[in-house]
Motif scaffolding. Structure first.
Motif, mmCIF file in Angstrom:
data_model
loop_
_atom_site.group_PDB
_atom_site.id
_atom_site.type_symbol
_atom_site.label_atom_id
_atom_site.label_comp_id
_atom_site.label_asym_id
_atom_site.label_seq_id
_atom_site.Cartn_x
_atom_site.Cartn_y
_atom_site.Cartn_z
ATOM 1 N N VAL A 96 9.056 8.409 5.619
ATOM 2 C CA VAL A 96 7.806 8.366 6.378
ATOM 3 C C VAL A 96 7.365 6.911 6.533
ATOM 4 C CG1 VAL A 96 5.381 9.048 6.389
ATOM 5 C CG2 VAL A 96 7.098 10.621 5.519
ATOM 6 N N THR A 97 7.071 6.528 7.774
ATOM 7 C CA THR A 97 6.494 5.212 8.057
ATOM 8 C C THR A 97 5.084 5.431 8.574
ATOM 9 O OG1 THR A 97 8.673 4.366 8.635
ATOM 10 C CG2 THR A 97 6.778 3.064 9.324
ATOM 11 N N LEU A 98 4.108 4.980 7.807
ATOM 12 C CA LEU A 98 2.696 5.120 8.165
ATOM 13 C C LEU A 98 2.286 3.881 8.947
ATOM 14 C CD1 LEU A 98 -0.123 6.274 5.897
ATOM 15 C CD2 LEU A 98 -0.286 4.014 6.850
ATOM 16 N N ALA B 114 7.416 5.250 2.839
ATOM 17 C CA ALA B 114 7.595 6.044 1.630
ATOM 18 C C ALA B 114 8.854 6.882 1.800
ATOM 19 C CB ALA B 114 6.388 6.938 1.385
ATOM 20 N N ASP B 115 9.798 6.707 0.879
ATOM 21 C CA ASP B 115 11.017 7.518 0.910
ATOM 22 C C ASP B 115 11.490 7.865 -0.494
ATOM 23 O OD1 ASP B 115 11.831 5.014 0.156
ATOM 24 O OD2 ASP B 115 13.589 4.956 1.453
ATOM 25 N N THR B 116 10.555 7.969 -1.421
ATOM 26 C CA THR B 116 10.911 8.226 -2.819
ATOM 27 C C THR B 116 11.265 9.685 -3.068
ATOM 28 O OG1 THR B 116 8.567 8.490 -3.324
ATOM 29 C CG2 THR B 116 9.541 6.333 -3.744
ATOM 30 N N ASP B 117 10.714 10.587 -2.293
ATOM 31 C CA ASP B 117 10.915 12.014 -2.509
ATOM 32 C C ASP B 117 11.836 12.584 -1.438
ATOM 33 O OD1 ASP B 117 9.949 15.059 -2.622
ATOM 34 O OD2 ASP B 117 9.284 14.042 -4.438
ATOM 35 N N ASN C 70 6.445 12.776 0.846
ATOM 36 C CA ASN C 70 6.473 11.351 1.207
ATOM 37 C C ASN C 70 5.261 10.972 2.042
ATOM 38 O OD1 ASN C 70 8.781 10.522 -0.133
ATOM 39 N ND2 ASN C 70 10.115 11.112 1.549
ATOM 40 N N LYS C 71 4.826 11.886 2.888
ATOM 41 C CA LYS C 71 3.632 11.639 3.697
ATOM 42 C C LYS C 71 2.401 11.510 2.803
ATOM 43 C CE LYS C 71 1.233 13.495 7.740
ATOM 44 N NZ LYS C 71 1.177 14.587 8.717
ATOM 45 N N GLU C 72 2.285 12.393 1.828
ATOM 46 C CA GLU C 72 1.162 12.334 0.885
ATOM 47 C C GLU C 72 1.198 11.042 0.070
ATOM 48 O OE1 GLU C 72 1.695 15.857 -1.435
ATOM 49 O OE2 GLU C 72 0.940 17.192 0.143
ATOM 50 N N ASP D 17 -1.723 8.183 0.068
ATOM 51 C CA ASP D 17 -2.351 7.748 -1.188
ATOM 52 C C ASP D 17 -2.232 6.239 -1.372
ATOM 53 O OD1 ASP D 17 -3.123 10.305 -1.836
ATOM 54 O OD2 ASP D 17 -1.433 10.683 -3.189
ATOM 55 N N ARG D 18 -1.039 5.705 -1.111
ATOM 56 C CA ARG D 18 -0.830 4.268 -1.232
ATOM 57 C C ARG D 18 -1.712 3.495 -0.253
ATOM 58 N NH1 ARG D 18 5.184 2.748 -0.682
ATOM 59 N NH2 ARG D 18 5.866 4.705 -1.526
#
Length: 134
Positions: free
Chosen positions: A32-34, A70-73, A79-81, A85-86
């Motif tokens: 996910v790229t926010l 985010a790509d940890t999960d 990953n979106k959540e 949060d970050r």
């Protein structure tokens, strides 16, 4: 800070993530790229926008867009959540005012102790000297 308003202004891009996961990684776009345009935000005031652009200048590109990845999960939703949060934590920390430093004075007793130690050291060195006049 209106959290729901800011979350409504976010855009997300999804792509394939690298790393462990086998075939799952090759099939699912879980990364996910926010993205958030700081300059065009309707939720923040001009002063808050200026603070954010100054404090987060290393994370904002030339177009004024703040990006987080985010790509940890393995789950796209998780990953979106994580990215949201970050992002919220980053914005809240940037908008906190910096506390001014209070000047402190060295306690008088500490000054006296230091001077006393200096006098004792000087006496010790003086007692080691030879008297060459004799």
């Amino acid at each position: 800070m209106n959290i729901t308003g800011i979350i409504g202004e976010l855009t997300f891009k999804f792509s394939r993530s690298g790393g462990a996961g086998g075939q799952h990684v090759n099939k699912v776009s879980s990364k996910v790229t926010l993205q958030w345009n700081v300059e065009h935000s309707t939720v923040l005031s001009a002063e808050e926008k200026a603070i954010l652009t100054e404090k987060l200048s290393n994370r904002i590109n030339k177009e004024g867009i703040l990006q987080l990845e985010a790509d940890t999960d393995r789950s796209q939703l998780r990953n979106k959540e994580i990215a949201i949060d970050r992002f919220l934590h980053l914005v809240k920390d940037a908008l906190l005012p910096i506390k001014p430093r209070k000047k402190t004075k060295i306690p008088y007793s500490s000054v006296l102790k230091r001077l006393d130690r200096k006098k004792q050291q000087a006496q010790l060195k003086a007692s080691r000297r030879r008297n060459f006049e004799d």
